[in-house]
Design an enzyme around this catalytic site. Structure first.
Site, PDB file in Angstrom:
ATOM      1  CG  LEU A  35      -1.787  -1.220   1.297  1.00 31.49           C
ATOM      2  CD1 LEU A  35      -2.793  -1.036   2.444  1.00 31.49           C
ATOM      3  CD2 LEU A  35      -2.548  -1.390   0.144  1.00 31.49           C
ATOM      4  CD  GLU A  37      -1.152   9.872   0.844  1.00 31.18           C
ATOM      5  OE1 GLU A  37      -2.218  10.430   1.108  1.00 31.18           O
ATOM      6  OE2 GLU A  37      -0.646   9.002   1.751  1.00 31.18           O
ATOM      7  N   GLY A  38      -1.721   6.455  -2.657  1.00 29.83           N
ATOM      8  CA  GLY A  38      -2.885   6.273  -3.591  1.00 29.83           C
ATOM      9  C   GLY A  38      -4.019   5.367  -3.003  1.00 29.83           C
ATOM     10  CG  HIS A  39      -3.228   1.454  -2.135  1.00 33.13           C
ATOM     11  ND1 HIS A  39      -2.078   1.142  -2.274  1.00 33.13           N
ATOM     12  CD2 HIS A  39      -3.831   0.540  -2.933  1.00 33.13           C
ATOM     13  CE1 HIS A  39      -1.861   0.282  -3.338  1.00 33.13           C
ATOM     14  NE2 HIS A  39      -2.980   0.032  -3.871  1.00 33.13           N
ATOM     15  N   GLY A 150      -9.615   3.286  -7.844  1.00 40.20           N
ATOM     16  CA  GLY A 150      -8.420   4.334  -8.085  1.00 40.20           C
ATOM     17  C   GLY A 150      -8.948   4.492  -9.843  1.00 40.20           C
ATOM     18  CD  GLN A 151      -9.270   9.657 -13.469  1.00 38.48           C
ATOM     19  OE1 GLN A 151      -9.676  10.150 -12.694  1.00 38.48           O
ATOM     20  NE2 GLN A 151      -8.350  10.119 -14.321  1.00 38.48           N
ATOM     21  CE  LYS A 152      -1.719   2.736 -10.592  1.00 43.09           C
ATOM     22  NZ  LYS A 152      -1.603   1.757 -11.494  1.00 43.09           N
ATOM     23  CD  GLN A 156      -9.593  -3.166 -11.192  1.00 38.51           C
ATOM     24  OE1 GLN A 156      -8.590  -3.941 -11.329  1.00 38.51           O
ATOM     25  NE2 GLN A 156      -9.523  -2.232 -10.050  1.00 38.51           N
ATOM     26  CB  SER A 189       2.071  -2.038  -5.824  1.00 38.17           C
ATOM     27  OG  SER A 189       1.050  -1.578  -4.978  1.00 38.17           O
TER      28      SER A 189
END
Length: 286
Positions: A35, A37-39, A150-152, A156, A189
């Protein structure tokens, strides 16, 4: 309340049922661990919207094809738990693969839609079957009211929205904006695979997207030209090997000659041996 850790579907489901019986709403944040900061932005969005937050930490084997990085995918569960507890997450679901896919398992969720056949789906044929199967199981096990992604991984999100709607699953899907490092690199990650000079080279992904967005904001609507602008910037980085740059409507991911509705400019690029994805949504929020 101390954060709880569950390792079996039955135990997780029983605890979630108690929360539902008490009238609490449940937010699910599916992760594969390692994990960053995005998570944490997912956890905060869930914390704000729901009474109870459950994070799953599970490197899902069914979404990896042979030769992909399942075995070497970073795993650091103790550190993950420390971060989750600081964010006020109520429970963590951390099963072993055998608990999710026991002997005799043979039921998969196989979305057969345009969203799974382009971009990542065209290159990783079994990927979205694995994603759809594990996300459906996680939603059922955690009794989630809302799930946060997440938008990344925007494709998905589009796929999850499609199969939850098609199967009438009563879960609201929330997409959280991309979290970036100061350099502009999207947090991932897989960034841990890269050396310092590779991470610097990888900033070309976000730079190419910014250039295309600036052109869009200045009035450019041609999909072909916007893709070319991104490709031109990517060509400036000798360490970058482009897999694809594509512009599709969002969330349907259909081809379009012009950007006349919200659209996803998405790219996949190898920096050394590390494959990175990034994107920007043009023409509104999705």
């Amino acid at each position: 309340m101390k954060m709880k850790v569950f390792t079996t579907p039955d135990a997780m489901q029983a605890w979630a049922a108690e929360q539902k019986k008490a009238g609490r709403t449940i937010g699910l944040c599916p992760t594969m661990g390692a994990l960053h900061e995005g998570h944490m932005t997912l956890m905060r969005a869930a914390r704000k919207a729901c009474d109870v937050v459950i994070a799953s930490v599970f490197v899902n084997p069914t979404q990896f094809a042979p030769g992909e990085d399942y075995e070497k995918y970073p795993r650091q569960f103790e550190q993950d738990c420390e971060k989750l507890e600081k964010e006020g997450v109520d429970a963590v679901f951390h099963p072993e693969p055998a608990a999710m896919y026991p002997k005799g398992f043979g039921t998969y969720v196989t979305p057969d839609c345009n969203e799974t056949k382009v971009l990542e789906g065209a290159r990783r044929p079994i990927h979205f079957r694995g994603v759809a199967t594990v996300v459906t199981k996680l939603m059922n096990i955690t009794r989630a009211d809302r799930a946060f992604f997440g938008q990344k991984d925007a494709q998905q999100v589009a796929v999850v929205r499609r199969f939850t709607a098609d199967l009438n699953l009563p879960v609201e899907i929330t997409m959280v904006p991309i979290c970036r490092e100061e350099s502009g690199l999207a947090r991932s990650s897989r960034n841990a695979y890269m050396k310092a000079e590779e991470k610097q080279a990888a900033t070309v992904l976000s730079r190419s997207l910014r250039r295309a967005k600036a052109a869009f904001d200045a009035g450019e609507r041609s999909a072909k030209k916007l893709v070319e602008i991104a490709q031109e910037e990517l060509r400036k980085e000798p360490m970058a090997r482009v897999d694809y740059v594509a512009l599709r409507t969002f969330p349907a991911l259909q081809e379009a000659d012009e950007v006349l509705e919200p659209s996803l400019l998405a790219l996949a690029v190898y920096i050394g041996k590390t494959r990175l994805i990034d994107n920007v949504i043009l023409g509104g929020k999705a």
